[in-house]
Design an enzyme around this catalytic site. Sequence first.
Site, PDB file in Angstrom:
ATOM      1  N   ASP A  13      15.009  -9.620 -47.527  1.00  0.00           N
ATOM      2  CA  ASP A  13      14.851 -11.041 -47.201  1.00  0.00           C
ATOM      3  C   ASP A  13      14.077 -11.825 -48.257  1.00  0.00           C
ATOM      4  O   ASP A  13      13.390 -12.801 -47.952  1.00  0.00           O
ATOM      5  CB  ASP A  13      14.163 -11.206 -45.830  1.00  0.00           C
ATOM      6  CG  ASP A  13      14.958 -10.543 -44.733  1.00  0.00           C
ATOM      7  OD1 ASP A  13      16.191 -10.517 -44.828  1.00  0.00           O
ATOM      8  OD2 ASP A  13      14.330 -10.040 -43.779  1.00  0.00           O
ATOM      9  N   LYS A  16      17.799 -13.351 -51.761  1.00  0.00           N
ATOM     10  CA  LYS A  16      18.881 -12.922 -52.665  1.00  0.00           C
ATOM     11  C   LYS A  16      20.108 -13.829 -52.550  1.00  0.00           C
ATOM     12  O   LYS A  16      20.683 -14.235 -53.555  1.00  0.00           O
ATOM     13  CB  LYS A  16      19.283 -11.465 -52.341  1.00  0.00           C
ATOM     14  CG  LYS A  16      18.156 -10.472 -52.545  1.00  0.00           C
ATOM     15  CD  LYS A  16      18.534  -9.077 -52.076  1.00  0.00           C
ATOM     16  CE  LYS A  16      18.640  -8.915 -50.585  1.00  0.00           C
ATOM     17  NZ  LYS A  16      17.390  -9.041 -49.832  1.00  0.00           N
ATOM     18  N   GLY A  40      21.319 -10.123 -44.045  1.00  0.00           N
ATOM     19  CA  GLY A  40      21.542 -11.514 -43.648  1.00  0.00           C
ATOM     20  C   GLY A  40      21.104 -12.343 -44.830  1.00  0.00           C
ATOM     21  O   GLY A  40      19.918 -12.416 -45.130  1.00  0.00           O
ATOM     22  N   HIS A  41      22.073 -12.865 -45.557  1.00  0.00           N
ATOM     23  CA  HIS A  41      21.771 -13.615 -46.782  1.00  0.00           C
ATOM     24  C   HIS A  41      22.028 -15.103 -46.524  1.00  0.00           C
ATOM     25  O   HIS A  41      23.148 -15.506 -46.251  1.00  0.00           O
ATOM     26  CB  HIS A  41      22.620 -13.092 -47.949  1.00  0.00           C
ATOM     27  CG  HIS A  41      22.288 -11.678 -48.324  1.00  0.00           C
ATOM     28  ND1 HIS A  41      22.945 -10.966 -49.297  1.00  0.00           N
ATOM     29  CD2 HIS A  41      21.335 -10.836 -47.838  1.00  0.00           C
ATOM     30  CE1 HIS A  41      22.415  -9.762 -49.394  1.00  0.00           C
ATOM     31  NE2 HIS A  41      21.446  -9.652 -48.520  1.00  0.00           N
ATOM     32  N   GLN A 222      19.136  -5.637 -48.751  1.00  0.00           N
ATOM     33  CA  GLN A 222      17.828  -5.041 -48.449  1.00  0.00           C
ATOM     34  C   GLN A 222      16.902  -5.190 -49.662  1.00  0.00           C
ATOM     35  O   GLN A 222      17.028  -6.155 -50.386  1.00  0.00           O
ATOM     36  CB  GLN A 222      17.960  -3.574 -48.004  1.00  0.00           C
ATOM     37  CG  GLN A 222      18.613  -3.397 -46.633  1.00  0.00           C
ATOM     38  CD  GLN A 222      20.125  -3.532 -46.643  1.00  0.00           C
ATOM     39  OE1 GLN A 222      20.806  -2.851 -47.379  1.00  0.00           O
ATOM     40  NE2 GLN A 222      20.676  -4.407 -45.811  1.00  0.00           N
TER      41      GLN A 222
HETATM   42  P1  GDP Z   1      18.017 -12.480 -48.381  1.00  0.00           P
HETATM   43  O1  GDP Z   1      18.322 -11.504 -47.302  1.00  0.00           O
HETATM   44  O2  GDP Z   1      17.275 -11.861 -49.517  1.00  0.00           O
HETATM   45  O3  GDP Z   1      19.221 -13.239 -48.864  1.00  0.00           O
HETATM   46  O4  GDP Z   1      17.009 -13.545 -47.743  1.00  0.00           O
HETATM   47  P2  GDP Z   1      17.158 -14.224 -46.275  1.00  0.00           P
HETATM   48  O5  GDP Z   1      18.230 -15.228 -46.323  1.00  0.00           O
HETATM   49  O6  GDP Z   1      17.221 -13.199 -45.214  1.00  0.00           O
HETATM   50  O7  GDP Z   1      15.717 -14.867 -46.125  1.00  0.00           O
HETATM   51  C1  GDP Z   1      15.257 -15.839 -46.986  1.00  0.00           C
HETATM   52  C2  GDP Z   1      14.939 -17.096 -46.159  1.00  0.00           C
HETATM   53  O8  GDP Z   1      14.160 -17.981 -46.930  1.00  0.00           O
HETATM   54  C3  GDP Z   1      16.183 -17.885 -45.797  1.00  0.00           C
HETATM   55  O9  GDP Z   1      15.959 -18.527 -44.567  1.00  0.00           O
HETATM   56  C4  GDP Z   1      16.298 -18.907 -46.922  1.00  0.00           C
HETATM   57  O10 GDP Z   1      16.972 -20.094 -46.536  1.00  0.00           O
HETATM   58  C5  GDP Z   1      14.849 -19.186 -47.191  1.00  0.00           C
HETATM   59  N1  GDP Z   1      14.509 -19.510 -48.582  1.00  0.00           N
HETATM   60  C6  GDP Z   1      15.067 -19.038 -49.726  1.00  0.00           C
HETATM   61  N2  GDP Z   1      14.384 -19.482 -50.802  1.00  0.00           N
HETATM   62  C7  GDP Z   1      13.383 -20.240 -50.330  1.00  0.00           C
HETATM   63  C8  GDP Z   1      12.297 -20.950 -50.955  1.00  0.00           C
HETATM   64  O11 GDP Z   1      12.126 -20.953 -52.162  1.00  0.00           O
HETATM   65  N3  GDP Z   1      11.446 -21.603 -50.116  1.00  0.00           N
HETATM   66  C9  GDP Z   1      11.571 -21.595 -48.764  1.00  0.00           C
HETATM   67  N4  GDP Z   1      10.682 -22.253 -48.045  1.00  0.00           N
HETATM   68  N5  GDP Z   1      12.570 -20.945 -48.146  1.00  0.00           N
HETATM   69  C10 GDP Z   1      13.455 -20.259 -48.922  1.00  0.00           C
HETATM   70  P1  IMO Z   2      18.645  -8.296 -46.381  1.00  0.00           P
HETATM   71  O1  IMO Z   2      19.815  -7.907 -47.251  1.00  0.00           O
HETATM   72  C1  IMO Z   2      15.112  -6.927 -44.201  1.00  0.00           C
HETATM   73  C2  IMO Z   2      15.360  -2.995 -42.300  1.00  0.00           C
HETATM   74  C3  IMO Z   2      15.360  -2.956 -40.785  1.00  0.00           C
HETATM   75  C4  IMO Z   2      14.706  -1.615 -40.557  1.00  0.00           C
HETATM   76  C5  IMO Z   2      15.254  -0.755 -41.695  1.00  0.00           C
HETATM   77  C6  IMO Z   2      16.448   0.097 -41.303  1.00  0.00           C
HETATM   78  O2  IMO Z   2      18.884  -9.472 -45.521  1.00  0.00           O
HETATM   79  O3  IMO Z   2      17.403  -8.374 -47.214  1.00  0.00           O
HETATM   80  P2  IMO Z   2      19.008  -0.444 -40.803  1.00  0.00           P
HETATM   81  O4  IMO Z   2      19.648  -1.326 -39.789  1.00  0.00           O
HETATM   82  O5  IMO Z   2      19.357  -0.766 -42.210  1.00  0.00           O
HETATM   83  O6  IMO Z   2      19.196   1.016 -40.512  1.00  0.00           O
HETATM   84  O7  IMO Z   2      17.422  -0.690 -40.620  1.00  0.00           O
HETATM   85  O8  IMO Z   2      15.639  -1.667 -42.707  1.00  0.00           O
HETATM   86  N1  IMO Z   2      16.405  -3.865 -42.901  1.00  0.00           N
HETATM   87  C7  IMO Z   2      16.162  -5.048 -43.460  1.00  0.00           C
HETATM   88  N2  IMO Z   2      15.013  -5.761 -43.558  1.00  0.00           N
HETATM   89  N3  IMO Z   2      16.237  -7.398 -44.776  1.00  0.00           N
HETATM   90  C8  IMO Z   2      17.377  -6.684 -44.705  1.00  0.00           C
HETATM   91  O9  IMO Z   2      18.510  -7.050 -45.369  1.00  0.00           O
HETATM   92  C9  IMO Z   2      17.391  -5.476 -43.987  1.00  0.00           C
HETATM   93  N4  IMO Z   2      18.332  -4.560 -43.708  1.00  0.00           N
HETATM   94  C10 IMO Z   2      17.717  -3.575 -43.055  1.00  0.00           C
HETATM   95  O10 IMO Z   2      14.629  -4.008 -40.243  1.00  0.00           O
HETATM   96  O11 IMO Z   2      13.312  -1.725 -40.747  1.00  0.00           O
HETATM   97 MG    MG Z   3      18.045 -11.272 -45.230  1.00  0.00          MG
END
Ligand code: GDP
Ligand code: IMO
Ligand code: MG
Length: 420
Positions: A13, A16, A40-41, A222
């Site tokens: 998270d 990416k 979840g991107h 991840q």
């Molecule tokens: P990913 O899994 O690495 O793609 O990241 P996620 O989407 O799960 O989580 C990142 C969260 O932060 C999302 O809700 C984005 O919309 C938000 N986000 C990304 N970059 C920024 C930033 O620079 N500032 C803030 N406040 N939010 C951001």
């Molecule tokens: P993105 O791509 C954050 C964590 C789960 C759990 C562990 C194992 O959005 O960054 P799994 O379902 O993969 O067997 O769970 O990994 N986990 C993540 N945490 N971002 C993710 O993906 C994750 N995908 C799995 O919360 O601790």
């Molecule tokens: Mg994510």
Amino acid sequence: MKIDVLLGLQWGDEGKGKIVDVLTPEYEIVARFQGGPNAGHTLEFEGQKYVLRSVPSGIFQEGSVNIIGNGVVLDPALFKGEVEALEASGHDLKKRLLISKKAHLILPTHRLLDSCYEQAKGDSKIGTTGKGIGPTYTEKIGRSGLRVGDILEGIEEKYERVKASHMQVLQQYKFDASALPAIEKEWFEGIKKLREFEFIDSEYYLNNALKNNKKILAEGAQGTMLDIDFGSYPFVTSSNTITAGACIGLGVSPRSVGDVYGIFKAYCTRVGSGPFPTELHDETGDELRERGFEFGSVTGRPRRCGWLDLVALRYAIMLDGVTQLIMMKSDVLDTFEKIKVCVAYEINGKRVDEVPYNLEDNVTPVYEELSGWNTDMTKVRSESEFTEPFAAYIRFIEEKLGVPIRIVSLGPDREQTIIR
Ligand code: GDP
Ligand code: IMO
Ligand code: MG
């Protein structure tokens, strides 16, 4: 031509999805190399927000080809939902999304096994996303998994065979499998949806593209600290999230890897169980969660929050061969008077610069405290507008890590991105 890799350096998270979307105009092909719908991107642009799970984050940029690589595990039912939501918002994926025949399928019973194994773990639950990731990769390694290519011949029969073995396990655990028929129905509808897409030998596709000088970006899911080998085992995911995973998950040689973009948040989060040395259990942690809106994009679970951990980051940079850093979400710290950064660990009274075998063993973070910048950075659009304390924070991290920060993200929107 080389393939560049973009991956998370922390516990996932990091942001990416946003950065893949921002960088895609520089690339002709974007390819996901591991993970599945546990990811979840999130992407935001033109007032719209999208959360992608299996579809690569290059999908919104016109002209890019997106590939789901062999290292990915795909749930047809969730894939169908994701694709239909994108189609409903006017995005035609069929021309732009190709799927490796060698990607493994998450079966309905894998999802049930995931919850069954979690329940059986009692107090030592991993806190998985419940999407069947672990059981699917287990099956892959156990050499009885089903792959996307199997959809082309006799999938129903193959499914029944694998399901029968899973049912025995579920019965052994006395697991309530009453939800199965409904999940199976969705799954076979998902198989139908998948058939609308082109299945490819993605290793040939990508290597030919490299020969033809196409620019390729590999998208990780991840983060490095969740890597099956090098993460905080057993509290990890079931795939190799590090740069080497891109070679395995796409079939490209290590010699063809070019730049490695390592993404980190200006602080740290983790969702699910497992060690997290800089975790804050106080109001500062709550403030990070509220300001950063730190709730899982897949499960909605509150994310655990804490200060930036440079020991873990240095480890990730070493494992991944990071050439450029990308710092996300520093705007979340905009209101902080003081900001702490963990520069080392103390274990049994000794200062340690490396991530220990067991991160849970009495690790106390050693912090350095920096001045906050106390300015709203979300409207800043160029580096010349950085205040001195903000520039000092960036310099501090660059010096400690020895890798330049090429991109600074100051908000979730595409526009809130500064490329230096
Ligand atoms: P990913 O899994 O690495 O793609 O990241 P996620 O989407 O799960 O989580 C990142 C969260 O932060 C999302 O809700 C984005 O919309 C938000 N986000 C990304 N970059 C920024 C930033 O620079 N500032 C803030 N406040 N939010 C951001
Ligand atoms: P993105 O791509 C954050 C964590 C789960 C759990 C562990 C194992 O959005 O960054 P799994 O379902 O993969 O067997 O769970 O990994 N986990 C993540 N945490 N971002 C993710 O993906 C994750 N995908 C799995 O919360 O601790
Ligand atoms: Mg994510």
